[in-house]
Write a protein that holds these residues in place. Structure first.
Motif, PDB file in Angstrom:
ATOM      1  N   ASP A 240     -12.514 -88.814 -82.802  1.00  0.00           N
ATOM      2  CA  ASP A 240     -12.347 -87.628 -83.651  1.00  0.00           C
ATOM      3  C   ASP A 240     -12.538 -88.059 -85.114  1.00  0.00           C
ATOM      4  O   ASP A 240     -11.595 -88.495 -85.777  1.00  0.00           O
ATOM      5  CB  ASP A 240     -10.955 -87.028 -83.429  1.00  0.00           C
ATOM      6  CG  ASP A 240     -10.759 -85.714 -84.184  1.00  0.00           C
ATOM      7  OD1 ASP A 240     -11.578 -85.416 -85.075  1.00  0.00           O
ATOM      8  OD2 ASP A 240      -9.769 -85.011 -83.889  1.00  0.00           O
ATOM      9  N   VAL A 241     -13.760 -87.937 -85.576  1.00  0.00           N
ATOM     10  CA  VAL A 241     -14.083 -88.394 -86.940  1.00  0.00           C
ATOM     11  C   VAL A 241     -13.311 -87.587 -87.974  1.00  0.00           C
ATOM     12  O   VAL A 241     -12.874 -88.121 -89.001  1.00  0.00           O
ATOM     13  CB  VAL A 241     -15.600 -88.311 -87.185  1.00  0.00           C
ATOM     14  CG1 VAL A 241     -15.930 -88.661 -88.647  1.00  0.00           C
ATOM     15  CG2 VAL A 241     -16.349 -89.246 -86.247  1.00  0.00           C
ATOM     16  N   ASN A 242     -13.099 -86.292 -87.728  1.00  0.00           N
ATOM     17  CA  ASN A 242     -12.360 -85.468 -88.690  1.00  0.00           C
ATOM     18  C   ASN A 242     -10.923 -85.974 -88.863  1.00  0.00           C
ATOM     19  O   ASN A 242     -10.369 -85.944 -89.968  1.00  0.00           O
ATOM     20  CB  ASN A 242     -12.348 -84.011 -88.238  1.00  0.00           C
ATOM     21  CG  ASN A 242     -13.699 -83.344 -88.405  1.00  0.00           C
ATOM     22  OD1 ASN A 242     -14.450 -83.686 -89.323  1.00  0.00           O
ATOM     23  ND2 ASN A 242     -14.038 -82.421 -87.517  1.00  0.00           N
ATOM     24  N   ALA A 243     -10.318 -86.439 -87.759  1.00  0.00           N
ATOM     25  CA  ALA A 243      -8.966 -86.998 -87.859  1.00  0.00           C
ATOM     26  C   ALA A 243      -8.976 -88.273 -88.691  1.00  0.00           C
ATOM     27  O   ALA A 243      -8.050 -88.518 -89.484  1.00  0.00           O
ATOM     28  CB  ALA A 243      -8.420 -87.283 -86.457  1.00  0.00           C
ATOM     29  N   LEU A 244     -10.012 -89.078 -88.534  1.00  0.00           N
ATOM     30  CA  LEU A 244     -10.131 -90.301 -89.343  1.00  0.00           C
ATOM     31  C   LEU A 244     -10.348 -89.982 -90.810  1.00  0.00           C
ATOM     32  O   LEU A 244      -9.790 -90.645 -91.690  1.00  0.00           O
ATOM     33  CB  LEU A 244     -11.291 -91.156 -88.827  1.00  0.00           C
ATOM     34  CG  LEU A 244     -11.040 -92.015 -87.588  1.00  0.00           C
ATOM     35  CD1 LEU A 244     -12.261 -92.873 -87.287  1.00  0.00           C
ATOM     36  CD2 LEU A 244      -9.822 -92.888 -87.768  1.00  0.00           C
ATOM     37  N   SER A 279      -5.815 -92.640 -76.283  1.00  0.00           N
ATOM     38  CA  SER A 279      -7.043 -91.952 -76.701  1.00  0.00           C
ATOM     39  C   SER A 279      -7.761 -92.867 -77.698  1.00  0.00           C
ATOM     40  O   SER A 279      -7.116 -93.594 -78.481  1.00  0.00           O
ATOM     41  CB  SER A 279      -6.724 -90.605 -77.349  1.00  0.00           C
ATOM     42  OG  SER A 279      -6.216 -90.786 -78.660  1.00  0.00           O
ATOM     43  N   VAL A 280      -9.070 -92.837 -77.659  1.00  0.00           N
ATOM     44  CA  VAL A 280      -9.861 -93.735 -78.505  1.00  0.00           C
ATOM     45  C   VAL A 280      -9.488 -93.570 -79.975  1.00  0.00           C
ATOM     46  O   VAL A 280      -9.352 -94.541 -80.721  1.00  0.00           O
ATOM     47  CB  VAL A 280     -11.375 -93.457 -78.286  1.00  0.00           C
ATOM     48  CG1 VAL A 280     -12.198 -94.212 -79.309  1.00  0.00           C
ATOM     49  CG2 VAL A 280     -11.785 -93.849 -76.873  1.00  0.00           C
ATOM     50  N   THR A 281      -9.294 -92.337 -80.408  1.00  0.00           N
ATOM     51  CA  THR A 281      -9.008 -92.076 -81.821  1.00  0.00           C
ATOM     52  C   THR A 281      -7.737 -92.773 -82.280  1.00  0.00           C
ATOM     53  O   THR A 281      -7.632 -93.231 -83.429  1.00  0.00           O
ATOM     54  CB  THR A 281      -8.891 -90.556 -82.064  1.00  0.00           C
ATOM     55  OG1 THR A 281     -10.093 -89.917 -81.641  1.00  0.00           O
ATOM     56  CG2 THR A 281      -8.661 -90.251 -83.548  1.00  0.00           C
ATOM     57  N   GLU A 282      -6.743 -92.891 -81.387  1.00  0.00           N
ATOM     58  CA  GLU A 282      -5.473 -93.514 -81.775  1.00  0.00           C
ATOM     59  C   GLU A 282      -5.640 -94.953 -82.243  1.00  0.00           C
ATOM     60  O   GLU A 282      -4.924 -95.411 -83.137  1.00  0.00           O
ATOM     61  CB  GLU A 282      -4.492 -93.464 -80.598  1.00  0.00           C
ATOM     62  CG  GLU A 282      -3.896 -92.100 -80.345  1.00  0.00           C
ATOM     63  CD  GLU A 282      -2.840 -92.149 -79.262  1.00  0.00           C
ATOM     64  OE1 GLU A 282      -1.895 -92.968 -79.382  1.00  0.00           O
ATOM     65  OE2 GLU A 282      -2.958 -91.389 -78.285  1.00  0.00           O
TER      66      GLU A 282
END
Length: 310
Positions: A240-244, A279-282
């Motif tokens: 989730d690029v937006n979360a990053l 999750s990958v984003t975490e």
């Protein structure tokens, strides 16, 4: 021809002898030969990370200024001669650490090749060869003009007024570039703290172009992250690029690099240990948190050092 405009007949003869022994020849290999023999740039391009000015997200105005005021007169000999174009004599790149100043130097090195000369932390003030090495760089730049001399982190050299000799020497060099034989040499300084630079260095006529590098905004961080994440393995594609982007507010381009590289390490470490995968984003958000912690520690250490100095 463009990469070594002042080769003598003897230089050419030696170069041809070297060429005859090469089984595989590329432009970069030939430039390495010229560099090793003091006939061109003082850096080995093979040891400089490949990057271009187009990779610098959120710096469109700065890139346009560099392209127009520095690169254009150096790359286009015919137009430069026809229209009397010369690069700016002195350029200052000013900005916080990690905002792309050194990256700009790397991009210019690859772009200008033999016409780029660098003075950096390997030039240690106070050593016996310090002034000789700096004078040699300027001499090579004049010999290969039009050319750029890139002085990285010059404020560190001048900090606390310890290098008055260098300060006077650079003023002499800059003023000497007004002469007809030296006007095609551009000196680019990078600095983090304007207060650490000698006022006389900044007066009108010495620094002709001021450019500021800034912390990237959300859109620029998104472009940087997309570039850093391009080509990741399939099991890392659902980030989730937006979360990053939201988690890295205030981060520089240099800060985003470890966010991506460390996030991948955390993911692979869990995978190898057989731990349940999050999750990958975490994993990347964890890396961003660690980078932010390090930034806070650095800021605290810098503040403490400033308090001690006063």
């Amino acid at each position: 021809k463009r990469h070594a405009t002042h080769l003598t007949a003897r230089d050419l003869a030696k170069a041809c002898l070297w060429l005859s022994r090469e089984t595989e020849l590329t432009t970069d290999r030939f430039l390495d030969y010229l560099t090793g023999n003091g006939l061109t740039s003082n850096i080995q391009l093979s040891g400089v990370r490949q990057v271009s000015l187009a990779d610098l997200a959120g710096m469109d105005d700065l890139i346009t200024a560099l392209e127009t005021q520095v690169v254009l007169p150096l790359e286009n000999d015919t137009l430069a001669t026809e229209y009397g174009l010369r690069p700016k004599r002195g350029v200052l790149l000013l900005g916080p650490p990690g905002t792309g100043k050194t990256t700009i130097g790397r991009a210019l090195a690859h772009r200008l090749k033999s016409r780029f000369f660098r003075i950096d932390g390997t030039f240690i003030p106070g050593t016996p060869s310090f002034y000789w090495k700096i004078e040699n760089v300027f001499e090579q730049a004049r010999h290969n003009a039009p050319a750029v001399v890139f002085i990285d982190d010059c404020d560190a050299m001048f900090q606390a007024g310890q290098e008055l000799g260098l300060y006077r020497y650079l003023l002499t060099m800059l003023d000497g570039l007004e002469s007809e034989g030296c006007r095609d040499v551009c000196v680019i300084f990078t600095a983090m703290e304007l207060a650490d630079l000698p006022p006389a260095l900044l007066r009108s006529g010495r620094i002709e172009l001021w450019l500021e590098t800034r912390v990237p905004d959300a859109a620029a961080r998104g472009r940087i992250l997309q570039r850093l994440l391009s080509g990741v393995p399939a099991d890392l594609e659902n980030i989730d690029v937006n979360a990053l982007i939201a988690a890295t507010d205030g981060f520089t381009g240099a800060d985003l690099d470890p966010v991506v590289s460390d996030g991948k390490k955390y993911f692979v470490a869990d995978k190898l240990r057989g731990n349940p995968l999050r999750s990958v984003t975490e994993y990347f958000l964890e890396a961003a948190h660690e980078v932010r912690q390090n930034k806070s520690r650095y800021a605290a250490a810098k503040a403490a050092a400033n308090d001690r100095s006063h």
